[in-house]
Each structure stands twice: as C-alpha cells, then as structure tokens.
Design a protein around this motif. Structure first.
Motif, PDB file in Angstrom:
ATOM      1  N   UNK A  37       0.727  -1.196  -0.001  1.00  0.00           N
ATOM      2  CA  UNK A  37      -0.172   0.130  -0.030  1.00  0.00           C
ATOM      3  C   UNK A  37       0.802   1.291  -0.038  1.00  0.00           C
ATOM      4  N   UNK A  38       0.230   2.192  -0.505  1.00  0.00           N
ATOM      5  CA  UNK A  38       0.954   3.520  -0.564  1.00  0.00           C
ATOM      6  C   UNK A  38       1.077   4.159   0.793  1.00  0.00           C
ATOM      7  N   UNK A  39       0.517   3.622   1.575  1.00  0.00           N
ATOM      8  CA  UNK A  39       0.761   4.023   3.119  1.00  0.00           C
ATOM      9  C   UNK A  39       2.251   3.814   3.601  1.00  0.00           C
ATOM     10  N   UNK A  40       2.757   2.861   2.961  1.00  0.00           N
ATOM     11  CA  UNK A  40       4.320   2.698   3.373  1.00  0.00           C
ATOM     12  C   UNK A  40       5.046   3.795   2.999  1.00  0.00           C
ATOM     13  N   UNK A  41       4.714   4.680   2.087  1.00  0.00           N
ATOM     14  CA  UNK A  41       5.411   6.165   1.736  1.00  0.00           C
ATOM     15  C   UNK A  41       5.295   6.951   2.985  1.00  0.00           C
ATOM     16  N   UNK A  42       5.914   7.967   3.145  1.00  0.00           N
ATOM     17  CA  UNK A  42       6.182   8.827   4.288  1.00  0.00           C
ATOM     18  C   UNK A  42       5.991  10.457   3.771  1.00  0.00           C
ATOM     19  N   UNK A  43       5.363  11.028   4.369  1.00  0.00           N
ATOM     20  CA  UNK A  43       5.383  12.514   4.207  1.00  0.00           C
ATOM     21  C   UNK A  43       5.531  13.100   5.355  1.00  0.00           C
ATOM     22  N   UNK A  44       6.577  13.988   5.194  1.00  0.00           N
ATOM     23  CA  UNK A  44       6.986  15.043   6.251  1.00  0.00           C
ATOM     24  C   UNK A  44       6.538  16.494   5.732  1.00  0.00           C
ATOM     25  N   UNK A  45       5.515  17.039   6.768  1.00  0.00           N
ATOM     26  CA  UNK A  45       4.900  18.157   6.273  1.00  0.00           C
ATOM     27  C   UNK A  45       5.328  19.304   7.160  1.00  0.00           C
ATOM     28  N   UNK A  46       5.725  20.493   6.602  1.00  0.00           N
ATOM     29  CA  UNK A  46       6.291  21.614   6.736  1.00  0.00           C
ATOM     30  C   UNK A  46       5.949  21.998   8.242  1.00  0.00           C
ATOM     31  N   UNK A  47       4.546  21.998   8.564  1.00  0.00           N
ATOM     32  CA  UNK A  47       4.351  22.426   9.943  1.00  0.00           C
ATOM     33  C   UNK A  47       4.543  21.648  11.063  1.00  0.00           C
ATOM     34  N   UNK A  48       4.874  20.395  11.051  1.00  0.00           N
ATOM     35  CA  UNK A  48       5.218  19.542  11.956  1.00  0.00           C
ATOM     36  C   UNK A  48       6.991  19.718  12.589  1.00  0.00           C
ATOM     37  N   UNK A  49       7.695  20.154  11.582  1.00  0.00           N
ATOM     38  CA  UNK A  49       9.223  20.116  12.114  1.00  0.00           C
ATOM     39  C   UNK A  49       9.683  21.758  11.605  1.00  0.00           C
ATOM     40  N   UNK A  50       8.612  22.473  11.284  1.00  0.00           N
ATOM     41  CA  UNK A  50       9.242  23.919  10.814  1.00  0.00           C
ATOM     42  C   UNK A  50      10.429  23.750   9.910  1.00  0.00           C
ATOM     43  N   UNK A  51       9.893  22.666   8.848  1.00  0.00           N
ATOM     44  CA  UNK A  51      10.907  22.850   7.468  1.00  0.00           C
ATOM     45  C   UNK A  51      10.272  22.661   6.484  1.00  0.00           C
ATOM     46  N   UNK A  52      11.000  22.307   5.255  1.00  0.00           N
ATOM     47  CA  UNK A  52      10.178  22.163   3.845  1.00  0.00           C
ATOM     48  C   UNK A  52       9.618  20.851   4.223  1.00  0.00           C
ATOM     49  N   UNK A  53       8.744  20.458   3.008  1.00  0.00           N
ATOM     50  CA  UNK A  53       7.836  19.395   2.935  1.00  0.00           C
ATOM     51  C   UNK A  53       8.832  18.362   2.290  1.00  0.00           C
ATOM     52  N   UNK A  54       8.644  17.053   2.675  1.00  0.00           N
ATOM     53  CA  UNK A  54       9.389  16.063   1.916  1.00  0.00           C
ATOM     54  C   UNK A  54       8.323  14.749   1.578  1.00  0.00           C
ATOM     55  N   UNK A  55       8.543  13.913   0.462  1.00  0.00           N
ATOM     56  CA  UNK A  55       8.001  12.747   0.502  1.00  0.00           C
ATOM     57  C   UNK A  55       9.041  11.756   0.339  1.00  0.00           C
ATOM     58  N   UNK A  56       8.556  10.451   1.005  1.00  0.00           N
ATOM     59  CA  UNK A  56       9.768   9.490   0.773  1.00  0.00           C
ATOM     60  C   UNK A  56       9.056   8.157   0.343  1.00  0.00           C
ATOM     61  N   UNK A  57       9.768   7.644  -0.344  1.00  0.00           N
ATOM     62  CA  UNK A  57       9.173   6.147  -0.699  1.00  0.00           C
ATOM     63  C   UNK A  57      10.447   5.223  -0.985  1.00  0.00           C
ATOM     64  N   UNK A  58      10.513   4.294  -0.307  1.00  0.00           N
ATOM     65  CA  UNK A  58      11.490   3.195  -0.202  1.00  0.00           C
ATOM     66  C   UNK A  58      11.017   1.995  -1.028  1.00  0.00           C
ATOM     67  N   UNK A  59      11.883   1.922  -2.078  1.00  0.00           N
ATOM     68  CA  UNK A  59      11.552   1.086  -3.093  1.00  0.00           C
ATOM     69  C   UNK A  59      12.771  -0.123  -3.130  1.00  0.00           C
ATOM     70  N   UNK A  60      12.520  -1.403  -3.271  1.00  0.00           N
ATOM     71  CA  UNK A  60      13.388  -2.179  -3.328  1.00  0.00           C
ATOM     72  C   UNK A  60      13.257  -3.235  -4.292  1.00  0.00           C
ATOM     73  N   UNK A  61      14.600  -3.383  -4.995  1.00  0.00           N
ATOM     74  CA  UNK A  61      14.685  -4.210  -6.135  1.00  0.00           C
ATOM     75  C   UNK A  61      14.576  -5.777  -5.499  1.00  0.00           C
ATOM     76  N   UNK A  62      13.721  -6.591  -5.704  1.00  0.00           N
ATOM     77  CA  UNK A  62      13.822  -8.076  -5.226  1.00  0.00           C
ATOM     78  C   UNK A  62      14.254  -9.098  -6.140  1.00  0.00           C
ATOM     79  N   UNK A  63      14.426  -8.839  -7.513  1.00  0.00           N
ATOM     80  CA  UNK A  63      15.007  -9.640  -8.434  1.00  0.00           C
ATOM     81  C   UNK A  63      15.382  -8.919  -9.597  1.00  0.00           C
TER      82      UNK A  63
END
Length: 150
Positions: free
Chosen positions: A124-150
């Motif tokens: 599910x896409x809920x495995x991706x992460x969002x870092x919102x600017x208001x939570x850390x007083x920073x810029x916003x970021x999106x993170x997806x960790x994708x692994x090659x399995x074969x």
C-alpha cells in the motif's frame, strides 16, 4: 519539494504498476521506512485518496462582478475519474494520476496471492512517508523506499 499526491504517490503507484504490467524480469517492492532511520521526525503515511482538478480558462468571479477589469482568477473543474476527465477534454490527463490505481493494484495483488501464493510486488501507498512543513518547521518532503527484489 512537492506534496502533491499526483507528483508523489501516483508516480510511485504508476511506475510499479507499469513494471508489473510489462511482466519485467526485474521485480520491485515498496517497503516501510524503518523507524531507526527517522531520527525523531514526525512522519505521516502516504495518502491513498486524492482529487484531480484542472483549470477552467477564462472564468472568474471578478470578471462577472467588475465587468472584466480585474485580473481573472481561475476556477477549478474536479474530475472523479480518468474517463470523466477525457470526456471533458482535460488537458494532460493520464490514468495513473487517479488514486484508484492503488486500489486496482491492491486487488490485482490479492488475486495473484490467491492463485499463485506469491507475495505482492509492492504494498500500500501508506508505506510512503510525508514530512509536512508545519510538523518540524521545515520544508515538506515525500519518501518512498523501493527495493529491487530480483
């Protein structure tokens, strides 16, 4: 960085879906980001539902009220599906922009697991992460960790 799901989650789902549909020999999996890498950051899960809009050219409340003297403010036309967008001639519409792609992939993976007893190519896409600017007083970021399995 953008926090627009069309530029984040939709791209992840679209890319993984495309690889899966091509029956590529390369396999990939969407992973959860380990908490040990998060260093106390406030993180939010990726989204699985969003809306798609396009600008309606030449429409404005200001035009109607001020006789066209004000600068025009664009209005948005919302589309619930790719088919609706195409029917209404939305410029630049792609199927992968809509969140149903994640739901379709989830359904496909469930069917694969039932028929072949295989692990899904990605979760599910809920495995991706969002870092919102208001939570850390920073810029916003999106993170997806994708692994090659074969």
């Amino acid at each position: 960085c953008s926090l627009n799901p069309v530029e984040d989650e939709a791209v992840v789902a679209g890319a993984l879906n495309e690889l899966q549909n091509k029956k590529s020999v390369l396999k990939f999996e969407l992973l959860e980001v380990p908490q040990s890498l998060c260093n106390g950051l406030i993180l939010r899960p990726g989204v699985t539902d969003w809306r798609i809009a396009d600008y309606l050219a030449g429409t404005s409340d200001a035009d109607e009220e001020m006789g066209g003297e004000e600068e025009t403010s664009p209005r948005l036309q919302w589309y619930e599906s790719y088919e609706e967008a195409i029917t209404n001639n939305m410029n630049g519409a792609c199927k992968s922009m809509w969140p149903c792609i994640d739901k379709q992939l989830h359904h496909q993976q469930q069917q694969q697991q039932q028929h072949h007893q295989q692990q899904p190519a990605f979760g599910s896409l809920t495995k991706c992460l969002r870092l919102l600017p208001q939570d850390q007083d920073t810029g916003g970021f999106f993170v997806a960790l994708i692994q090659r399995t074969s």
